[in-house]
Design a protein around this motif. Structure first.
Motif, PDB file in Angstrom:
ATOM      1  N   GLY A  41      -3.815 -16.696   0.405  1.00 17.34           N
ATOM      2  CA  GLY A  41      -4.932 -17.115  -0.783  1.00 17.34           C
ATOM      3  C   GLY A  41      -6.375 -16.898  -0.152  1.00 17.34           C
ATOM      4  N   ASN A  42      -6.489 -16.254   0.761  1.00 21.83           N
ATOM      5  CA  ASN A  42      -7.996 -16.009   1.259  1.00 21.83           C
ATOM      6  C   ASN A  42      -8.577 -14.912   0.559  1.00 21.83           C
ATOM      7  N   LYS A  43      -9.933 -14.861   0.308  1.00 22.04           N
ATOM      8  CA  LYS A  43     -10.535 -13.546  -0.551  1.00 22.04           C
ATOM      9  C   LYS A  43     -11.044 -12.451   0.406  1.00 22.04           C
ATOM     10  N   HIS A  44     -10.708 -11.395  -0.312  1.00 22.59           N
ATOM     11  CA  HIS A  44     -11.041 -10.143   0.503  1.00 22.59           C
ATOM     12  C   HIS A  44     -11.921  -9.260  -0.307  1.00 22.59           C
ATOM     13  N   PRO A  45     -12.501  -8.213   0.145  1.00 24.18           N
ATOM     14  CA  PRO A  45     -13.280  -7.264  -0.669  1.00 24.18           C
ATOM     15  C   PRO A  45     -12.232  -6.394  -1.241  1.00 24.18           C
ATOM     16  N   ALA A  46     -12.489  -6.080  -2.558  1.00 28.33           N
ATOM     17  CA  ALA A  46     -11.346  -5.452  -2.902  1.00 28.33           C
ATOM     18  C   ALA A  46     -11.537  -3.848  -3.118  1.00 28.33           C
ATOM     19  N   ASN A  47     -11.508  -3.423  -1.926  1.00 29.68           N
ATOM     20  CA  ASN A  47     -11.807  -2.085  -1.416  1.00 29.68           C
ATOM     21  C   ASN A  47     -10.682  -0.993  -2.185  1.00 29.68           C
ATOM     22  N   CYS A  48      -9.702  -1.473  -2.333  1.00 29.33           N
ATOM     23  CA  CYS A  48      -8.571  -0.705  -3.062  1.00 29.33           C
ATOM     24  C   CYS A  48      -9.012  -0.050  -4.321  1.00 29.33           C
ATOM     25  N   PHE A  49     -10.225  -0.685  -4.889  1.00 33.18           N
ATOM     26  CA  PHE A  49     -10.587   0.015  -6.187  1.00 33.18           C
ATOM     27  C   PHE A  49     -11.689   0.715  -5.949  1.00 33.18           C
ATOM     28  N   THR A  50     -11.544   1.885  -6.657  1.00 37.48           N
ATOM     29  CA  THR A  50     -12.830   2.741  -6.557  1.00 37.48           C
ATOM     30  C   THR A  50     -14.022   2.302  -7.815  1.00 37.48           C
ATOM     31  N   LYS A  51     -13.457   1.569  -8.489  1.00 33.11           N
ATOM     32  CA  LYS A  51     -14.541   1.261  -9.529  1.00 33.11           C
ATOM     33  C   LYS A  51     -13.990   0.091 -10.602  1.00 33.11           C
ATOM     34  N   VAL A  52     -14.743  -0.587 -11.066  1.00 35.48           N
ATOM     35  CA  VAL A  52     -14.181  -1.751 -12.092  1.00 35.48           C
ATOM     36  C   VAL A  52     -15.098  -1.630 -13.154  1.00 35.48           C
ATOM     37  N   VAL A  53     -14.563  -1.411 -14.460  1.00 33.32           N
ATOM     38  CA  VAL A  53     -15.266  -1.477 -15.583  1.00 33.32           C
ATOM     39  C   VAL A  53     -14.890  -2.976 -16.496  1.00 33.32           C
ATOM     40  N   TYR A  54     -16.076  -3.570 -16.792  1.00 32.98           N
ATOM     41  CA  TYR A  54     -15.805  -4.829 -17.749  1.00 32.98           C
ATOM     42  C   TYR A  54     -16.135  -4.297 -19.216  1.00 32.98           C
ATOM     43  N   PRO A 120       1.780   3.869  -5.209  1.00 35.08           N
ATOM     44  CA  PRO A 120       0.500   3.935  -4.425  1.00 35.08           C
ATOM     45  C   PRO A 120       0.508   5.304  -3.566  1.00 35.08           C
ATOM     46  N   SER A 121      -0.793   5.946  -3.315  1.00 33.52           N
ATOM     47  CA  SER A 121      -1.142   7.240  -2.529  1.00 33.52           C
ATOM     48  C   SER A 121      -1.050   6.288  -1.192  1.00 33.52           C
ATOM     49  N   GLN A 122      -1.100   7.142  -0.228  1.00 30.88           N
ATOM     50  CA  GLN A 122      -1.117   6.830   1.239  1.00 30.88           C
ATOM     51  C   GLN A 122      -2.473   6.015   1.555  1.00 30.88           C
ATOM     52  N   ALA A 123      -3.608   6.414   1.084  1.00 34.39           N
ATOM     53  CA  ALA A 123      -4.822   5.729   1.463  1.00 34.39           C
ATOM     54  C   ALA A 123      -4.696   4.573   0.601  1.00 34.39           C
ATOM     55  N   LEU A 124      -4.435   4.363  -0.628  1.00 34.03           N
ATOM     56  CA  LEU A 124      -4.143   2.914  -1.209  1.00 34.03           C
ATOM     57  C   LEU A 124      -3.397   2.073  -0.411  1.00 34.03           C
ATOM     58  N   VAL A 125      -2.157   2.422  -0.077  1.00 35.10           N
ATOM     59  CA  VAL A 125      -1.292   1.833   0.958  1.00 35.10           C
ATOM     60  C   VAL A 125      -2.080   1.348   2.041  1.00 35.10           C
ATOM     61  N   GLN A 126      -2.381   1.972   2.934  1.00 33.38           N
ATOM     62  CA  GLN A 126      -3.561   1.717   3.866  1.00 33.38           C
ATOM     63  C   GLN A 126      -4.327   0.568   3.674  1.00 33.38           C
ATOM     64  N   ALA A 127      -5.110   0.727   2.434  1.00 32.55           N
ATOM     65  CA  ALA A 127      -6.321  -0.289   2.105  1.00 32.55           C
ATOM     66  C   ALA A 127      -5.672  -1.604   1.744  1.00 32.55           C
ATOM     67  N   LEU A 128      -4.275  -1.658   1.284  1.00 35.52           N
ATOM     68  CA  LEU A 128      -3.726  -2.653   0.741  1.00 35.52           C
ATOM     69  C   LEU A 128      -2.879  -3.269   1.872  1.00 35.52           C
ATOM     70  N   ARG A 129      -2.947  -2.859   3.283  1.00 35.67           N
ATOM     71  CA  ARG A 129      -2.308  -3.285   4.391  1.00 35.67           C
ATOM     72  C   ARG A 129      -3.082  -4.560   4.936  1.00 35.67           C
ATOM     73  N   GLU A 130      -4.433  -4.611   4.417  1.00 36.19           N
ATOM     74  CA  GLU A 130      -5.224  -5.484   4.901  1.00 36.19           C
ATOM     75  C   GLU A 130      -4.990  -7.004   4.257  1.00 36.19           C
ATOM     76  N   THR A 131      -4.225  -6.978   3.213  1.00 33.90           N
ATOM     77  CA  THR A 131      -4.004  -8.274   2.654  1.00 33.90           C
ATOM     78  C   THR A 131      -2.515  -8.639   2.510  1.00 33.90           C
ATOM     79  N   GLY A 132      -1.674  -7.793   2.983  1.00 32.25           N
ATOM     80  CA  GLY A 132      -0.096  -8.305   3.267  1.00 32.25           C
ATOM     81  C   GLY A 132       0.466  -7.192   3.478  1.00 32.25           C
ATOM     82  N   PRO A 133       1.891  -7.268   3.324  1.00 29.62           N
ATOM     83  CA  PRO A 133       2.930  -6.293   3.290  1.00 29.62           C
ATOM     84  C   PRO A 133       2.859  -5.157   2.352  1.00 29.62           C
ATOM     85  N   VAL A 134       3.272  -3.957   2.933  1.00 29.12           N
ATOM     86  CA  VAL A 134       3.226  -2.795   1.904  1.00 29.12           C
ATOM     87  C   VAL A 134       4.401  -2.103   2.053  1.00 29.12           C
TER      88      VAL A 134
END
Length: 227
Positions: A41-54, A120-134
């Motif tokens: 439940g710890n917060k991390h920067p959402a580096n897996c996203f290239t952009k976010v649109v509200y 997910p692409s390999q690059a995205l998988v690598q980014a998601l490794r920072e927050t848990g199993p992939v």
């Protein structure tokens, strides 16, 4: 492959000394930030996203607001509450959408959403490794499947290593036929990865059910790629 994560939207709001068009509703300054959560439940920067649109209420002068850097902070002023959609992009076209209720009940509040990253692409998988199993490497079920399949390795009436080599020699039409066979006849324990974005498909041959393995072997014999 599918990877599940939780994202957290953190909203902060406060009154500001500006005249409101609605006397009973004071003007507010509000902001929404987006984070990725790990398994604890710890917060991390959402580096897996290239952009976010509200996507805000259409009454805003700029109802669609785009941000490219974590924590993708969206800050605005207004008097009304509304529901917005939030588009989180992993590539220029691939996005995940969640909905957020902007309200002024508390100075600060959070909303957690479970999302799924599909193929997910390999690059995205690598980014998601920072927050848990992939992926398959961290999936206990697949690990168990591999272990069980290894125990059956010597029972096959054909050479799995030769099968792997023969599949690399197939022409495109035959290869697509084999992939379709895998999709149609694989078991729950069969470990595959279909990366649509990169146009890649992979399978752990030792996790195939024996009937599927024999079916592919027989097809490869007719294609004469196993010699």
């Amino acid at each position: 492959m599918q990877i599940e994560r939780k994202v957290r939207l953190v909203t902060e709001q406060k009154n500001i000394p500006k005249e409101s068009p609605m006397p009973d509703f004071p003007m507010k300054e509000w902001s929404v930030k987006l984070f990725l959560l790990d398994q604890d439940g710890n917060k991390h920067p959402a580096n897996c996203f290239t952009k976010v649109v509200y996507n805000l209420h259409p009454s805003f002068a700029e109802p669609q607001q785009t941000f490219h850097e974590p924590p993708f902070t969206c800050t605005n002023e207004g008097w009304g509450e509304f529901e917005m959609s939030v588009d989180m992009y992993t590539t220029e076209k691939a996005k995940i959408t969640i909905f957020h209720d902007l309200n002024f009940q508390s100075p600060e509040y959070k909303n957690d959403h479970t999302i799924v990253f599909k193929n997910p692409s390999q690059a995205l998988v690598q980014a998601l490794r920072e927050t848990g199993p992939v992926g398959n490497d961290d999936d206990a079920k697949n690990a168990k499947a591999r272990k069980g399949a290894e125990g059956k390795k010597r029972k096959y009436a054909f050479d799995i290593e030769k099968m792997a080599d023969a599949m690399t020699k197939l022409n495109e039409e035959d290869l697509l036929h084999v992939i379709q066979m895998i999709h149609d006849h694989k078991s729950d324990d069969t470990v595959t990865n279909n990366d649509i974005e990169r146009g890649e498909f992979s399978i752990d041959l030792y996790t195939m059910p024996e009937a599927l393995a024999k079916m592919i072997w027989d097809f490869l014999l007719t294609a004469r790629t196993t010699a």
